[in-house]
Design a protein around this motif. Structure first.
Motif, mmCIF file in Angstrom:
data_model
loop_
_atom_site.group_PDB
_atom_site.id
_atom_site.type_symbol
_atom_site.label_atom_id
_atom_site.label_comp_id
_atom_site.label_asym_id
_atom_site.label_seq_id
_atom_site.Cartn_x
_atom_site.Cartn_y
_atom_site.Cartn_z
ATOM 1 N N CYS A 25 0.930 -1.245 -0.068
ATOM 2 C CA CYS A 25 0.045 -0.107 0.039
ATOM 3 C C CYS A 25 0.834 1.396 -0.130
ATOM 4 O O CYS A 25 0.236 2.384 -0.156
ATOM 5 C CB CYS A 25 -0.976 0.015 1.132
ATOM 6 S SG CYS A 25 -2.162 -1.441 1.171
ATOM 7 N N TYR A 28 0.446 3.870 -2.613
ATOM 8 C CA TYR A 28 -0.702 4.500 -2.915
ATOM 9 C C TYR A 28 -1.036 5.637 -1.548
ATOM 10 O O TYR A 28 -1.750 6.481 -1.970
ATOM 11 C CB TYR A 28 -1.860 3.471 -2.982
ATOM 12 C CG TYR A 28 -1.581 2.198 -3.864
ATOM 13 C CD1 TYR A 28 -2.005 2.742 -5.309
ATOM 14 C CD2 TYR A 28 -0.681 1.161 -3.761
ATOM 15 C CE1 TYR A 28 -1.481 1.578 -6.235
ATOM 16 C CE2 TYR A 28 -0.352 0.106 -4.816
ATOM 17 C CZ TYR A 28 -0.858 0.612 -6.212
ATOM 18 O OH TYR A 28 -0.770 -0.445 -7.143
ATOM 19 N N GLY A 32 -1.533 9.196 -2.704
ATOM 20 C CA GLY A 32 -2.892 9.932 -2.197
ATOM 21 C C GLY A 32 -2.657 10.970 -1.068
ATOM 22 O O GLY A 32 -3.362 11.950 -1.401
ATOM 23 N N VAL A 61 -8.984 9.799 -7.578
ATOM 24 C CA VAL A 61 -7.561 9.096 -7.514
ATOM 25 C C VAL A 61 -7.441 9.045 -6.038
ATOM 26 O O VAL A 61 -6.879 7.805 -5.568
ATOM 27 C CB VAL A 61 -6.531 9.476 -8.605
ATOM 28 C CG1 VAL A 61 -5.383 9.063 -8.055
ATOM 29 C CG2 VAL A 61 -7.010 9.197 -9.943
ATOM 30 N N GLU A 65 -6.856 5.767 -3.894
ATOM 31 C CA GLU A 65 -5.522 5.333 -3.518
ATOM 32 C C GLU A 65 -5.755 5.348 -1.829
ATOM 33 O O GLU A 65 -5.066 3.948 -1.371
ATOM 34 C CB GLU A 65 -4.519 6.414 -3.825
ATOM 35 C CG GLU A 65 -4.254 6.159 -5.322
ATOM 36 C CD GLU A 65 -3.014 7.181 -5.594
ATOM 37 O OE1 GLU A 65 -2.016 6.776 -6.111
ATOM 38 O OE2 GLU A 65 -3.036 8.242 -5.104
ATOM 39 N N SER A 69 -6.466 1.343 0.204
ATOM 40 C CA SER A 69 -5.402 0.927 0.905
ATOM 41 C C SER A 69 -6.083 0.891 2.368
ATOM 42 O O SER A 69 -5.533 0.033 3.080
ATOM 43 C CB SER A 69 -4.373 2.141 0.905
ATOM 44 O OG SER A 69 -3.557 2.150 -0.341
ATOM 45 N N LEU A 85 -7.295 -1.441 -6.384
ATOM 46 C CA LEU A 85 -5.930 -1.104 -6.685
ATOM 47 C C LEU A 85 -5.209 -1.859 -7.951
ATOM 48 O O LEU A 85 -4.185 -1.224 -8.662
ATOM 49 C CB LEU A 85 -4.945 -1.131 -5.511
ATOM 50 C CG LEU A 85 -5.249 -0.313 -4.279
ATOM 51 C CD1 LEU A 85 -4.630 -0.797 -3.082
ATOM 52 C CD2 LEU A 85 -5.048 1.076 -4.663
ATOM 53 N N THR A 89 -3.871 0.180 -10.892
ATOM 54 C CA THR A 89 -2.336 0.165 -11.317
ATOM 55 C C THR A 89 -2.344 -0.332 -12.889
ATOM 56 O O THR A 89 -1.251 0.340 -13.398
ATOM 57 C CB THR A 89 -1.763 -1.017 -10.192
ATOM 58 O OG1 THR A 89 -1.931 -0.381 -8.910
ATOM 59 C CG2 THR A 89 -0.312 -1.247 -10.672
#
Length: 140
Positions: A25, A28, A32, A61, A65, A69, A85, A89
């Motif tokens: 994570c 991300y 984020g 986004v 993210e 997560s 995710l 990705t």
């Protein structure tokens, strides 16, 4: 040297499981938070990739993210966060790492980034698979 049983106990521990998820994570969470703290920059990034309206794309986004997560780390609907995710990705790789269109001097690095992203997307599918099959840990 650690014996096989000791190594198995360490690697399959809940702490290592959670730390591995945190490592997955990490990008991300960082991405984020950076976008949240620099929303103008996040909008510029979305516009660079042709996503309009840029503000809505940036907000989506950031939510994806951080939210996905959080699901993964909390263990609630982990499979859903992992699949979100994975899809994000793969889409990002197709959008940002189009090595087949890159100039020759950038093709190698861009190709590596493309396949690294797809490897990471595969890891997320495995996280979802493990969560949906009840392996290796319960849904904490």
């Amino acid at each position: 040297m650690l014996g096989r049983m000791t190594m198995r106990a360490v690697v399959t521990s809940r702490a290592v499981h959670w730390l591995a998820l945190l490592a997955l994570c990490g990008a991300y969470l960082q991405g984020g938070m950076v976008k949240l703290l620099d929303f103008d920059g996040a909008q510029a990034e979305m516009a660079h990739f042709g996503l309009q309206p840029a503000a809505l794309a940036a907000a989506a986004v950031i939510l994806l993210e951080l939210g996905a997560s959080a699901l993964v780390l909390a263990g609630r609907l982990r499979w859903l966060g992992a699949l979100a995710l994975a899809g994000f990705t793969a889409a990002a790789a197709l959008m940002a790492n189009r090595y087949w269109e890159a100039p020759a001097n950038a093709r190698f690095m861009t190709m590596n980034a493309f396949y690294e992203h797809f490897g990471l997307a595969g890891a997320w599918v495995l996280v979802a698979w493990h969560d949906l099959t009840g392996r290796p840990h319960d849904k904490r």
